[in-house]
Design an enzyme around this catalytic site. Structure first.
Site, PDB file in Angstrom:
ATOM      1  N   ASP A 344       0.815  -1.137   0.034  1.00  0.00           N
ATOM      2  CA  ASP A 344      -0.021   0.031  -0.092  1.00  0.00           C
ATOM      3  C   ASP A 344       1.088   1.368   0.038  1.00  0.00           C
ATOM      4  O   ASP A 344       1.340   1.645   1.092  1.00  0.00           O
ATOM      5  CB  ASP A 344      -0.961  -0.161   1.212  1.00  0.00           C
ATOM      6  CG  ASP A 344      -0.341  -0.460   2.513  1.00  0.00           C
ATOM      7  OD1 ASP A 344       0.642  -1.198   2.505  1.00  0.00           O
ATOM      8  OD2 ASP A 344      -0.899  -0.102   3.372  1.00  0.00           O
ATOM      9  N   GLU A 550      12.887   1.688   6.979  1.00  0.00           N
ATOM     10  CA  GLU A 550      11.737   0.714   6.412  1.00  0.00           C
ATOM     11  C   GLU A 550      11.980   0.438   5.072  1.00  0.00           C
ATOM     12  O   GLU A 550      11.811  -0.625   4.464  1.00  0.00           O
ATOM     13  CB  GLU A 550      10.442   1.514   6.738  1.00  0.00           C
ATOM     14  CG  GLU A 550       9.252   0.711   6.032  1.00  0.00           C
ATOM     15  CD  GLU A 550       7.951   1.506   6.054  1.00  0.00           C
ATOM     16  OE1 GLU A 550       6.746   1.084   5.974  1.00  0.00           O
ATOM     17  OE2 GLU A 550       8.127   2.910   5.975  1.00  0.00           O
TER      18      GLU A 550
END
Length: 598
Positions: A344, A550
């Site tokens: 996403d 991340e």
């Protein structure tokens, strides 16, 4: 794929597929008519607490403005008092033209809420030691070894246990109570996440932290016991969707290290329950190929058609350009279904790569999801055999073989030598199956096109087609995905985080591990080359910023990734896990430098 998009796909023999431009509005209406009615789709009810926190989130945005605003913070706030009392105090707040003055809002939040994340407290794992015996024996370079030990030490920073109040007063928290301690990804991700946990476990196993890895698995199993599937994450607002199903893979990796048969026996009935969820009518799609052969595969399809609570204000703004409530409801359904994919967001799911409202995730049968479910079926067959359940073992062995055939039949493209997502056209909501058509494969190049490498979908023992490994290898080398610092997620820079130029630890790991285990020396050599690039970029960014990240920008070594709906995050569970797993597999010799320009 919707017809207005299919018509724009060039012949893959003669040119590369490009993301389609925005279709005319009338054709978008045709697409919407072909989608399942979001209003009638299964929807999991929200809780009164989540609904209230969304109202607080909207009020905070109106007061504070969008600059630096993180909507997730507000749905993570634990209450200090009963909800009815907090709601009454909220209703009594003064407002000017519908906006609560900032000092009043700040006072209200301080008085009635704990800090976001305070429902979990830091707790050092019991099995952590500063330098475990047998830790990364192939890492010989002192600088690399010192850094690897620093990454290993980050497990202490990411380890949490629940605050006592979560079990005693669960109605005050959106955090869901779990039986054991947890490893969180980091930063704004203050809770357990499903697919992140697989790569955290791979790193924990490299760190010899077997009990912590098992505790993660037991926590996820407890979610299946309560909800029938593993939630996206351990929050009340995640009960409407899952994430890529990798629980069986976690259990297999732990079993390979520990031979813990008790854990396998405990897990098997719940894995059967999870398998049923992913093959239920919500997710199952049947495609008919030549000669009437039908294949059952799975898609992402969340049980939600409203703004995602953790991103509600963002979703509402995105939906505001849509003209009808029905279109907005479908868009919200697509947003949640895309979140279930873990990707996403990405042009992979959009009919127009520049317009998020053209997400069509529920009309796509993803390559990687079905690779994961194939692996789940193979793992269950293995676990059942271990526990002496030959009937279940044979049943799931047959199911895995059937899915493996389906993966080749539906996704494999012999012209590109890749596995391509399949878009299916829904002509009505009552269709039992869809006819396979070659031009409904998505010819865009994504890293997911190579994820079947991880499950050995090319292997000669299944297809008697040894050259396929070499063809996939060459296709990857020529794809444009290989960049100076790793594998790009796609070739299209849309500003979405699961697109170019970002590279993500899970994708690096699956493709590298698939190449390394393929039996091809050339493929293993490329795997090691990619791993070295990835390790170097993680190292350089760590030395520059003092943190693991991340995601990374793979265009240059040491560059941090960006894009998407929130600021780049640090911590970071899966990045730490993949670095440790790569160092365990490939090592780092004395004479190999770690710096970017080496």
């Amino acid at each position: 794929m919707p017809q207005c998009v299919v018509s724009s796909i060039p012949n893959p023999k003669t040119s590369s597929y490009k993301p389609p431009s925005a279709p005319p509005v009338v054709l978008l209406l045709v697409i919407a008519a072909m989608l399942p009615d979001a209003a009638s789709a299964a929807v999991v009810a929200t809780t009164p607490l989540v609904a209230f926190l969304q109202r607080l989130q909207s009020a905070a945005l109106a007061t504070l403005g969008s600059d630096g605003f993180d909507p997730k913070l507000y749905v993570d706030l634990p209450l200090k008092r009963n909800l009815s009392e907090v709601e009454a105090a909220f209703a009594a707040l003064p407002n000017v033209a519908g906006v609560v003055p900032a000092p009043e809002l700040e006072r209200f939040v301080d008085e009635y809420f704990g800090a976001a994340g305070s429902d979990l407290v830091q707790a050092a794992p019991a099995d952590f030691v500063a330098e475990p015996e047998g830790f990364l024996p192939k890492v010989k370079h002192p600088k690399v070894r010192a850094w690897a030990l620093e990454v290993h030490a980050l497990w202490k920073n990411l380890s949490r246990r629940e605050a006592d109040d979560v079990k005693e007063r669960p109605e005050l928290h959106t955090l869901l109570s779990l039986p054991g301690s947890v490893i969180v990804p980091g930063s704004r991700f203050r809770e357990v996440y499903y697919w992140d946990s697989y790569w955290s476990i791979r790193g924990l196993l490299a760190s010899k932290m077997y009990e912590t890895a098992k505790e993660i698995v037991r926590n996820l199993l407890s979610l299946i016991e309560k909800y029938g599937f593993v939630l996206n994450g351990a929050r009340a607002y995640y009960t409407n969707r899952s994430q890529p199903p990798l629980l069986s893979s976690m259990i297999l990796e732990i079993y390979k290290k520990t031979r813990d048969l008790k854990l396998v026996k405990q897990s098997l009935p719940l894995l059967l329950k999870e398998h049923k969820f992913w093959n239920s009518e919500i997710h199952k799609v049947t495609i008919q190929v030549a000669r009437g052969k039908k294949h059952s595969l799975s898609r992402y399809n969340a049980m939600w058609n409203k703004p995602r609570p953790e991103s509600a204000t963002t979703d509402e703004e995105s939906a505001s350009k849509l003209s009808t409530a029905a279109h907005q409801k479908n868009f919200y359904h697509q947003l949640a279904s895309t979140a279930e994919s873990g990707w996403d967001f990405s042009s992979r799911w959009m009919s127009n790569s520049s317009d998020l409202t053209t997400l069509e995730t529920t009309s796509i049968i993803p390559v990687d999801l079905n690779a994961f479910i194939y692996k789940m079926e193979s793992d269950i067959a293995f676990f059942a055999k271990l526990t002496g359940d030959s009937v279940t073992s044979q049943s799931f062995l047959a199911a895995s073989k059937a899915r493996r055939v389906a993966i080749t039949s539906i996704f494999w493209n012999s012209q590109k030598d890749q596995w391509l997502d399949y878009w299916f056209i829904r002509k009505s909501n009552s269709e039992e199956f869809y006819q396979w058509e070659a031009h409904h494969q998505n010819h865009n190049i994504f890293a997911s096109n190579f994820v079947p490498l991880w499950i050995g979908a090319y292997s000669s023992d299944a297809y008697k087609d040894g050259p396929k490994v070499e063809k996939v290898l060459k296709s990857l080398q020529n794809s444009g995905l290989l960049q100076p610092a790793g594998i790009a997620t796609s070739l299209t820079n849309t500003g979405q985080q699961w697109d170019f130029p970002n590279g993500w630890a899970p994708l690096q790991h699956m493709i590298v591990e698939g190449l390394a285990n393929s039996g091809s020396e050339e493929a293993r050599s490329l795997a090691e080359d990619i791993a070295v690039r990835w390790i170097r970029t993680n190292y350089a960014a760590y030395k520059k910023t003092g943190a693991m990240h991340e995601k990374y920008d793979v265009e240059a070594c040491g560059k941090i990734g960006g894009g998407g709906e929130y600021k780049p995050q640090t911590g970071f569970g899966w990045s730490n896990g993949v670095v440790l797993a790569f160092l365990e597999e490939f090592g780092w010799p004395h004479d190999k430098e770690i710096d970017c320009d080496s």
